[in-house]
Design a protein around this motif. Structure first.
Motif, PDB file in Angstrom:
ATOM      1  N   ALA A  65       0.903  -1.286   0.157  1.00  0.00           N
ATOM      2  CA  ALA A  65      -0.262   0.149  -0.158  1.00  0.00           C
ATOM      3  C   ALA A  65       0.864   1.303   0.077  1.00  0.00           C
ATOM      4  O   ALA A  65       1.175   1.818   1.446  1.00  0.00           O
ATOM      5  N   PRO A  66       1.271   1.735  -1.093  1.00  0.00           N
ATOM      6  CA  PRO A  66       2.255   2.617  -1.371  1.00  0.00           C
ATOM      7  C   PRO A  66       1.687   3.786  -0.722  1.00  0.00           C
ATOM      8  O   PRO A  66       2.559   4.812  -0.078  1.00  0.00           O
ATOM      9  N   GLN A  67       0.580   4.278  -0.665  1.00  0.00           N
ATOM     10  CA  GLN A  67      -0.246   5.567  -0.598  1.00  0.00           C
ATOM     11  C   GLN A  67      -0.364   5.463   1.044  1.00  0.00           C
ATOM     12  O   GLN A  67       0.052   6.528   1.675  1.00  0.00           O
ATOM     13  N   PHE A  68       0.717   4.610   1.565  1.00  0.00           N
ATOM     14  CA  PHE A  68       0.231   4.943   3.260  1.00  0.00           C
ATOM     15  C   PHE A  68       2.252   4.747   4.020  1.00  0.00           C
ATOM     16  O   PHE A  68       1.900   4.061   4.404  1.00  0.00           O
ATOM     17  N   ALA A  69       2.759   5.116   2.542  1.00  0.00           N
ATOM     18  CA  ALA A  69       4.391   4.669   3.177  1.00  0.00           C
ATOM     19  C   ALA A  69       4.844   5.777   4.383  1.00  0.00           C
ATOM     20  O   ALA A  69       5.357   4.915   4.460  1.00  0.00           O
ATOM     21  N   TRP A  70       4.090   6.510   4.615  1.00  0.00           N
ATOM     22  CA  TRP A  70       4.225   6.937   6.017  1.00  0.00           C
ATOM     23  C   TRP A  70       4.332   6.616   7.049  1.00  0.00           C
ATOM     24  O   TRP A  70       5.418   6.844   8.244  1.00  0.00           O
ATOM     25  N   ILE A  71       3.667   5.858   7.543  1.00  0.00           N
ATOM     26  CA  ILE A  71       2.558   5.107   8.357  1.00  0.00           C
ATOM     27  C   ILE A  71       4.882   4.340   8.910  1.00  0.00           C
ATOM     28  O   ILE A  71       4.769   4.113  10.317  1.00  0.00           O
ATOM     29  N   GLN A  72       5.718   3.811   8.052  1.00  0.00           N
ATOM     30  CA  GLN A  72       6.821   3.175   7.951  1.00  0.00           C
ATOM     31  C   GLN A  72       7.485   3.643   9.089  1.00  0.00           C
ATOM     32  O   GLN A  72       8.406   3.171  10.048  1.00  0.00           O
ATOM     33  N   TYR A  73       7.856   5.095   9.207  1.00  0.00           N
ATOM     34  CA  TYR A  73       8.116   6.108   9.850  1.00  0.00           C
ATOM     35  C   TYR A  73       8.317   6.266  11.238  1.00  0.00           C
ATOM     36  O   TYR A  73       8.886   6.602  12.235  1.00  0.00           O
ATOM     37  N   LEU A  74       6.814   5.207  11.614  1.00  0.00           N
ATOM     38  CA  LEU A  74       6.321   5.392  13.067  1.00  0.00           C
ATOM     39  C   LEU A  74       6.512   4.318  13.890  1.00  0.00           C
ATOM     40  O   LEU A  74       6.415   3.964  14.817  1.00  0.00           O
ATOM     41  N   SER A  75       7.452   3.580  12.968  1.00  0.00           N
ATOM     42  CA  SER A  75       7.766   1.607  13.492  1.00  0.00           C
ATOM     43  C   SER A  75       9.273   1.704  13.727  1.00  0.00           C
ATOM     44  O   SER A  75       9.958   2.323  12.830  1.00  0.00           O
ATOM     45  N   PRO A  76       9.561   1.511  15.177  1.00  0.00           N
ATOM     46  CA  PRO A  76      10.888   1.226  15.194  1.00  0.00           C
ATOM     47  C   PRO A  76      11.894   0.156  13.926  1.00  0.00           C
ATOM     48  O   PRO A  76      13.145   0.619  14.199  1.00  0.00           O
TER      49      PRO A  76
END
Length: 261
Positions: free
Chosen positions: A207-218
């Motif tokens: 889901a590339p449109q939600f790529a920003w979410i990955q930056y919340l995960s350690p």
């Protein structure tokens, strides 16, 4: 000085040793299994796995000892297993003292809440250091024993870079521990949160449109497989994790000082 840290460390010493032995035995099994399988079979395994799972577990390179260790031990055990373990263990510390009313006794001594929290958290350093030191030696020795080679610097760096990641996981558990009164609730929340963060980071590719979410995960900031294979890592990622660790611990201290016990 450091009475609480020494007490908490001694209290969990047996569990720390058991965990270290257990992880070492698992490493021995994984390395031994690598020596039994035909190298051509690894390519078939990689092709049969969905792309998202190949990326999440680093399966593309399991034909090499570095890729095999990265996928079977460091991604699965270090990132997921130990990340959850440190969050779980830290989540039960403050909350368990509050739940059993032991916190009232501890705070009756001439010790600040800030120092109490820091010393309690410091007891997490023993398993963190012991696991990394012992497993480095065990892994390197076993790899040589089956006739394979691995760059010792890459192996050491994979473990060294895991320290900021595991500190963040423990800090997340500490934050949850000061937010609730029951240890079981904090521990379950820590398990669920760490697993959810790992799943979110792993699923971003679909889901590339939600790529920003990955930056919340350690987990986004610690990738052991590239380190093992080519010594590739970004020092900025370790800096982000260290900054997150300090911030989480500072927030935990602030909330712990203000909450009603």
């Amino acid at each position: 000085m450091l009475e609480t840290a020494r007490y908490e460390t001694r209290r969990h010493l047996r569990g720390t040793v058991a965990l270290t032995v257990g992880v070492s035995l698992y490493v021995a099994f994984i390395v031994w299994y690598f020596s039994l399988v035909d190298p051509s079979a690894y390519e078939q395994i990689a092709e049969s796995v969905p792309p998202a799972m190949r990326e999440a577990f680093g399966i593309d390179t399991i034909g090499t000892i570095e890729g095999w260790l990265g996928g079977q031990i460091y991604t699965f055990v270090w990132v997921v297993g130990l990340g959850i373990y440190f969050a779980y263990a830290a989540a039960g510390k403050i909350a368990s003292h509050i739940e059993t009313d032991r916190m009232d006794l501890l705070l009756s001594f001439p010790v600040s809440r800030r120092r109490l929290l820091l010393e309690t958290f410091a007891s997490m350093l023993l398993p963190l250091v012991l696991l990394n030191v012992v497993v480095v030696g065990v892994t390197y020795g076993l790899v040589l024993a089956i006739g394979e080679t691995i760059d010792p610097i890459h192996l050491v760096m994979a473990h060294l870079l895991s320290i900021p990641y595991l500190l963040v996981c423990a800090a997340i558990g500490t934050l949850l521990s000061v937010l609730v009164n029951r240890a079981a609730v904090a521990e379950r929340a820590a398990i669920g949160l760490l697993f959810a963060l790992w799943l979110l980071e792993s699923a971003v590719g679909a889901a590339p449109q939600f790529a920003w979410i990955q930056y919340l995960s350690p987990t986004h900031y610690y990738s052991p497989t590239p380190v093992l294979i080519a010594g590739t890592y970004d020092a900025l990622d370790a800096g982000v994790l260290l900054a997150a660790f300090v911030a989480l611990l500072a927030v935990s201290q602030f909330l712990f000082r203000r909450r009603d016990i």
